[in-house]
Design a protein around this motif. Structure first.
Motif, PDB file in Angstrom:
ATOM      1  N   VAL A  57      49.106  44.778  43.097  1.00 57.95           N
ATOM      2  CA  VAL A  57      47.744  45.002  42.985  1.00 57.95           C
ATOM      3  C   VAL A  57      47.405  46.099  42.848  1.00 57.95           C
ATOM      4  O   VAL A  57      46.320  46.714  42.202  1.00 57.95           O
ATOM      5  CB  VAL A  57      47.325  44.793  44.945  1.00 57.95           C
ATOM      6  N   PHE A  58      47.852  47.546  43.124  1.00 60.03           N
ATOM      7  CA  PHE A  58      47.740  48.884  42.689  1.00 60.03           C
ATOM      8  C   PHE A  58      47.731  48.802  41.367  1.00 60.03           C
ATOM      9  O   PHE A  58      47.715  50.055  40.834  1.00 60.03           O
ATOM     10  CB  PHE A  58      48.479  49.583  43.735  1.00 60.03           C
ATOM     11  N   ALA A  59      48.975  48.610  40.884  1.00 58.33           N
ATOM     12  CA  ALA A  59      49.306  48.936  39.355  1.00 58.33           C
ATOM     13  C   ALA A  59      47.794  48.119  38.891  1.00 58.33           C
ATOM     14  O   ALA A  59      47.842  48.641  37.130  1.00 58.33           O
ATOM     15  CB  ALA A  59      50.709  48.162  39.006  1.00 58.33           C
TER      16      ALA A  59
ATOM     17  N   VAL B 149      42.352  40.560  40.762  1.00 55.41           N
ATOM     18  CA  VAL B 149      44.118  40.205  41.101  1.00 55.41           C
ATOM     19  C   VAL B 149      44.553  39.826  42.640  1.00 55.41           C
ATOM     20  O   VAL B 149      44.807  39.160  43.288  1.00 55.41           O
ATOM     21  CB  VAL B 149      45.094  40.755  40.351  1.00 55.41           C
ATOM     22  N   ALA B 150      43.480  40.927  43.500  1.00 58.61           N
ATOM     23  CA  ALA B 150      44.127  41.120  44.689  1.00 58.61           C
ATOM     24  C   ALA B 150      43.446  40.658  44.927  1.00 58.61           C
ATOM     25  O   ALA B 150      43.919  39.699  46.846  1.00 58.61           O
ATOM     26  CB  ALA B 150      42.897  42.734  45.484  1.00 58.61           C
ATOM     27  N   ALA B 151      41.777  39.299  44.812  1.00 54.20           N
ATOM     28  CA  ALA B 151      41.143  38.445  45.631  1.00 54.20           C
ATOM     29  C   ALA B 151      42.538  36.811  45.493  1.00 54.20           C
ATOM     30  O   ALA B 151      42.942  36.329  46.306  1.00 54.20           O
ATOM     31  CB  ALA B 151      40.468  37.964  44.721  1.00 54.20           C
ATOM     32  N   LEU B 152      43.158  36.848  44.565  1.00 52.16           N
ATOM     33  CA  LEU B 152      44.053  36.172  43.910  1.00 52.16           C
ATOM     34  C   LEU B 152      45.120  35.920  45.300  1.00 52.16           C
ATOM     35  O   LEU B 152      46.196  34.872  45.760  1.00 52.16           O
ATOM     36  CB  LEU B 152      44.529  35.884  42.411  1.00 52.16           C
ATOM     37  N   VAL B 153      45.887  37.320  45.072  1.00 54.63           N
ATOM     38  CA  VAL B 153      47.005  37.362  45.830  1.00 54.63           C
ATOM     39  C   VAL B 153      47.032  36.930  47.861  1.00 54.63           C
ATOM     40  O   VAL B 153      47.489  36.004  47.795  1.00 54.63           O
ATOM     41  CB  VAL B 153      47.113  39.112  46.297  1.00 54.63           C
ATOM     42  N   VAL B 154      45.414  37.081  47.968  1.00 53.78           N
ATOM     43  CA  VAL B 154      44.745  37.153  49.107  1.00 53.78           C
ATOM     44  C   VAL B 154      44.659  35.020  49.540  1.00 53.78           C
ATOM     45  O   VAL B 154      45.245  34.810  49.943  1.00 53.78           O
ATOM     46  CB  VAL B 154      43.546  37.758  49.173  1.00 53.78           C
TER      47      VAL B 154
ATOM     48  N   VAL C   3      46.383  33.643  47.189  1.00 56.43           N
ATOM     49  CA  VAL C   3      47.088  32.200  46.894  1.00 56.43           C
ATOM     50  C   VAL C   3      48.302  32.795  48.202  1.00 56.43           C
ATOM     51  O   VAL C   3      49.553  31.562  48.264  1.00 56.43           O
ATOM     52  CB  VAL C   3      47.803  32.714  45.727  1.00 56.43           C
ATOM     53  N   VAL C   4      48.400  33.526  49.020  1.00 60.94           N
ATOM     54  CA  VAL C   4      49.832  34.335  49.280  1.00 60.94           C
ATOM     55  C   VAL C   4      49.472  34.441  50.950  1.00 60.94           C
ATOM     56  O   VAL C   4      50.206  33.953  51.294  1.00 60.94           O
ATOM     57  CB  VAL C   4      50.604  35.951  48.287  1.00 60.94           C
ATOM     58  N   VAL C   5      48.422  35.187  51.211  1.00 60.03           N
ATOM     59  CA  VAL C   5      48.306  35.128  52.333  1.00 60.03           C
ATOM     60  C   VAL C   5      47.491  34.320  53.072  1.00 60.03           C
ATOM     61  O   VAL C   5      48.398  33.589  53.909  1.00 60.03           O
ATOM     62  CB  VAL C   5      47.412  36.912  52.543  1.00 60.03           C
ATOM     63  N   VAL C   6      46.709  33.462  52.620  1.00 61.56           N
ATOM     64  CA  VAL C   6      46.017  32.561  53.068  1.00 61.56           C
ATOM     65  C   VAL C   6      46.643  31.439  53.560  1.00 61.56           C
ATOM     66  O   VAL C   6      47.560  30.992  54.932  1.00 61.56           O
ATOM     67  CB  VAL C   6      44.717  32.039  52.696  1.00 61.56           C
ATOM     68  N   PRO C   7      47.784  30.807  52.566  1.00 57.30           N
ATOM     69  CA  PRO C   7      48.818  29.894  53.246  1.00 57.30           C
ATOM     70  C   PRO C   7      49.963  30.026  53.643  1.00 57.30           C
ATOM     71  O   PRO C   7      50.204  29.405  54.808  1.00 57.30           O
ATOM     72  CB  PRO C   7      49.310  29.684  51.487  1.00 57.30           C
ATOM     73  N   ALA C   8      49.908  31.444  53.779  1.00 61.34           N
ATOM     74  CA  ALA C   8      50.917  31.833  54.868  1.00 61.34           C
ATOM     75  C   ALA C   8      50.491  31.744  56.322  1.00 61.34           C
ATOM     76  O   ALA C   8      51.342  31.887  57.332  1.00 61.34           O
ATOM     77  CB  ALA C   8      51.468  33.182  54.170  1.00 61.34           C
ATOM     78  N   ALA C   9      49.387  32.465  55.894  1.00 59.43           N
ATOM     79  CA  ALA C   9      48.918  32.235  57.461  1.00 59.43           C
ATOM     80  C   ALA C   9      48.594  31.336  58.157  1.00 59.43           C
ATOM     81  O   ALA C   9      49.102  31.213  59.775  1.00 59.43           O
ATOM     82  CB  ALA C   9      47.325  33.436  57.433  1.00 59.43           C
TER      83      ALA C   9
ATOM     84  N   ALA D  27      34.008  50.592  44.624  1.00 60.90           N
ATOM     85  CA  ALA D  27      33.458  50.181  45.736  1.00 60.90           C
ATOM     86  C   ALA D  27      34.692  49.486  45.912  1.00 60.90           C
ATOM     87  O   ALA D  27      35.270  48.772  46.663  1.00 60.90           O
ATOM     88  CB  ALA D  27      33.013  49.961  46.608  1.00 60.90           C
ATOM     89  N   LEU D  28      34.086  47.889  45.255  1.00 57.07           N
ATOM     90  CA  LEU D  28      34.913  46.957  45.093  1.00 57.07           C
ATOM     91  C   LEU D  28      36.424  46.514  44.375  1.00 57.07           C
ATOM     92  O   LEU D  28      37.360  46.363  45.019  1.00 57.07           O
ATOM     93  CB  LEU D  28      34.280  45.331  44.237  1.00 57.07           C
ATOM     94  N   GLY D  29      36.400  47.346  44.141  1.00 53.34           N
ATOM     95  CA  GLY D  29      38.267  48.493  43.719  1.00 53.34           C
ATOM     96  C   GLY D  29      38.869  48.832  44.649  1.00 53.34           C
ATOM     97  O   GLY D  29      39.847  48.038  44.875  1.00 53.34           O
ATOM     98  N   ILE D  30      38.262  49.551  44.837  1.00 54.84           N
ATOM     99  CA  ILE D  30      38.630  49.933  45.766  1.00 54.84           C
ATOM    100  C   ILE D  30      39.281  49.370  47.016  1.00 54.84           C
ATOM    101  O   ILE D  30      40.557  49.072  47.566  1.00 54.84           O
ATOM    102  CB  ILE D  30      38.066  51.529  46.638  1.00 54.84           C
ATOM    103  N   GLY D  31      37.742  48.531  47.757  1.00 57.13           N
ATOM    104  CA  GLY D  31      38.274  48.117  49.181  1.00 57.13           C
ATOM    105  C   GLY D  31      39.050  46.373  48.604  1.00 57.13           C
ATOM    106  O   GLY D  31      39.476  46.662  49.858  1.00 57.13           O
ATOM    107  N   SER D  32      38.591  45.389  47.558  1.00 53.16           N
ATOM    108  CA  SER D  32      39.710  45.124  47.673  1.00 53.16           C
ATOM    109  C   SER D  32      41.073  45.255  46.998  1.00 53.16           C
ATOM    110  O   SER D  32      41.963  44.654  47.620  1.00 53.16           O
ATOM    111  CB  SER D  32      39.906  44.068  45.686  1.00 53.16           C
ATOM    112  N   ARG D  33      41.824  46.256  47.305  1.00 52.38           N
ATOM    113  CA  ARG D  33      43.044  46.771  46.889  1.00 52.38           C
ATOM    114  C   ARG D  33      43.762  47.026  48.705  1.00 52.38           C
ATOM    115  O   ARG D  33      44.427  46.682  48.978  1.00 52.38           O
ATOM    116  CB  ARG D  33      43.497  47.987  46.568  1.00 52.38           C
TER     117      ARG D  33
END
Lengths: 295, 259
Positions: B32-34, B40-45, B47-53, B108-114
């Motif tokens: 996400v930082f690279a 990409v950060a939104a996609l990670v949340v 695809v990964v975080v929401v299903p896992a939660a 702000a969107l870039g920093i906030g999403s990360r």
């Protein structure tokens, strides 16, 4: 304690650990220099280039390398001290926030361990404080582990240089530590948090930005306004606590005796040999020779 | 207050090896930082975080913790970067020294999403992983037992310390300590709290280090663990895949193909 007398026997990977500590220091210094010298040019388009990646990876890796390399050098007596020092950091830091104090006061334990047990112990306490803070209060504390490492190391070297021998020198050491801490943490605040590390600090960053400063310059100036003050107060509090303690508590630490941290010439029996054995002898026959009720 | 974020649930996410979850979390943060694209950060949340939660049954806890931690930061972030972004050229609105710019809002969107991805991933790891089994499996993977001792023992003594600090504070208040007034006065009021806390700490430490020494703490022989943390070949492979993805994202980022 037998382990304090033979540190070389405790540590079978001495060279490896030294390399870890040296590599950690180099990574941290290189990260800071890179971020300051090559400030992102893409900021005008709303991007940061690789700065935030370099800031988070470089600083976290450097802090971890130093902590991993330094922890092996610590004797069991120091290791037992670290968890309590971390608890002091976190509990006092929380109380300072809940009392609405204008300072963080979240490094009392780190500085105390640095002064009593040396820079390596201070670095370990600092790094693990932020790991624990991240595990219990907010994961956002983790990127700032590097600052805590630097504070612990500087407190240790300040004690070694004799800054805790005179009451007016400790605040000076606090001032220097605070300035270095502010410089080191400015890129984290700028490139990972975009200046938004808290309400009051955020308002300061916004004010510096409004005058037209770059983001890194704004977070650096904000840090220089709050960190040195906090560290001057913390170093003074640590000094007051240490001098309020009975001197046998302080002189129990090999680091304190070796570098004469508090400047008082110790009795020959304490400097030369095991202070523990003299204590147990003094404690043992006490009820028979003197009546325990003195007050 | 609770010591850690851990919530015990019988879910497959909880049963994963803690090192797998740690490696996954660190790799995702690096990715996400690279790759500096907010989606990409939104996609990670998504695809990964929401299903896992959802699978682990900890979605409510994750959401409430994340809101509590993130909301103040995100508000301050939008205020600073949205209103004060001197590099911005596309001005949407102006009010005195404050200028709302498109570039500032994008920043702000870039920093906030990360930051959001970072907080959600690490909270998910902490909520679904017992700290004791995390320490055990890290020690098995080569972490110094001193490190795991310090972390586990700190997690246990913090509640005791909080109770001790509270009772010292109450005792000093009963003796007439004032916690109000100007900041210097309040800082001075902390001294009668901190000294007894630290004195108590010294006496605790003496006993503990003797007990630890007596049980061979500093022995360099391989320690046997009481706790067995399950691991599998699939997870071992998955860990390397995550590391490879993280390395690939860093290479991609520095190769300049993204900009």
């Amino acid at each position: 304690m037998s382990t304090t007398a033979t540190p070389s026997a405790v540590d079978p990977h001495r060279t490896r650990n030294r390399i870890f500590v040296a590599a950690g220091g180099i990574v941290i210094a290189a990260t800071y220099l890179y971020l300051v010298l090559f400030q992102p040019t893409e900021i005008a388009e709303g991007g940061l280039g690789q700065s935030s990646l370099i800031a988070i990876v470089g600083y976290v890796l450097g802090a971890l390398l130093i902590a991993v390399g330094a922890i092996h050098r610590l004797p069991t007596a120091t290791i037992a001290l670290v968890p309590v020092a971390i608890a002091v950091n976190i509990v006092v830091g929380q109380i300072a926030t809940s009392l609405g104090l204008p300072v963080y006061l979240d490094s009392i334990g780190t500085i105390l361990v640095g002064v009593l047990a040396g820079p390596a112990a201070g670095a370990v306490t600092g790094a693990l404080t932020n790991v624990i803070w991240g595990m219990t209060l907010s994961p956002l504390a983790l990127p700032f582990a590097v600052t805590a490492v630097v504070i612990g190391v500087l407190a240790g070297y300040a004690a070694r240089l004799g800054m805790f021998r005179r009451f007016y020198l400790a605040p000076v050491a606090g001032l220097v530590t605070g300035i270095v801490a502010a410089l080191i943490s400015a890129p984290i605040a700028a490139f990972i948090f975009g200046g938004a590390t808290g309400g009051g600090t955020g308002a300061l960053v916004a004010a510096f930005r409004a005058i037209g400063n770059s983001l890194l310059a704004s977070t650096t100036m904000q840090g220089l306004l709050s960190d040195p003050l906090d560290k001057v107060i913390t170093f003074t509090i640590v000094l007051i606590i240490l001098f309020a303690l009975p001197s046998r508590f302080r002189s129990r630490f090999p680091f304190v005796r070796q570098y004469n941290v508090f400047g008082k010439a110790l009795p020959a029996s304490e400097t030369l040999g095991a202070p523990k054995s003299t204590e147990t002898i003094a404690d043992g026959p006490a009820p028979t020779t003197t009546p325990p009720k003195e007050d | 207050m609770t010591t850690t974020f851990y919530v015990d649930r019988p879910s497959p996410i909880h049963r994963l090896n803690p090192v797998t979850k740690l490696v996954a979390m660190l790799s995702i943060i690096v990715i996400v930082f690279a790759i500096q694209l907010w989606w990409v950060a939104a996609l990670v949340v998504l695809v990964v975080v929401v299903p896992a939660a959802v699978i682990s049954g900890t979605g409510g806890r994750l959401l409430s913790l994340a809101l509590k931690l993130l909301l103040p930061i995100l508000i301050v972030l939008v205020l600073i970067q949205g209103l004060f972004f001197p590099e911005g050229t596309t001005v949407l609105a102006q009010w005195g020294p404050a200028r709302v710019t498109v570039e500032g809002l994008l920043f702000a969107l870039g920093i906030g999403s990360r930051i959001t991805a970072l907080v959600l991933c690490s909270l998910l790891l902490l909520i679904t992983t017992n700290p004791a089994s995390l320490m055990t499996s890290l020690s098995k993977n080569g972490m110094s037992p001193k490190m795991s001792y310090v972390i586990s023992s700190t997690l246990q003594i913090i509640p005791a310390f909080q109770t001790r600090a509270e009772s010292i504070l109450l005792a000093q208040q009963a003796r007439g300590l004032k916690l109000r007034g100007n900041p210097i006065r309040r800082i001075r009021a902390l001294l009668p709290l901190i000294s007894p806390l630290i004195l108590g700490m010294f006496t605790d430490v003496e006993e503990r280090s003797t007990a630890m020494e007596a049980r061979g703490f500093s022995s360099t022989a391989t320690h046997t663990s009481l706790m067995i943390v399950p691991d599998s070949v699939v997870q071992r492979v998955a860990r390397w895949v995550f590391v490879a993805l993280a390395v690939a994202s860093v290479v991609l980022s520095f190769s300049g193909l993204l900009s």
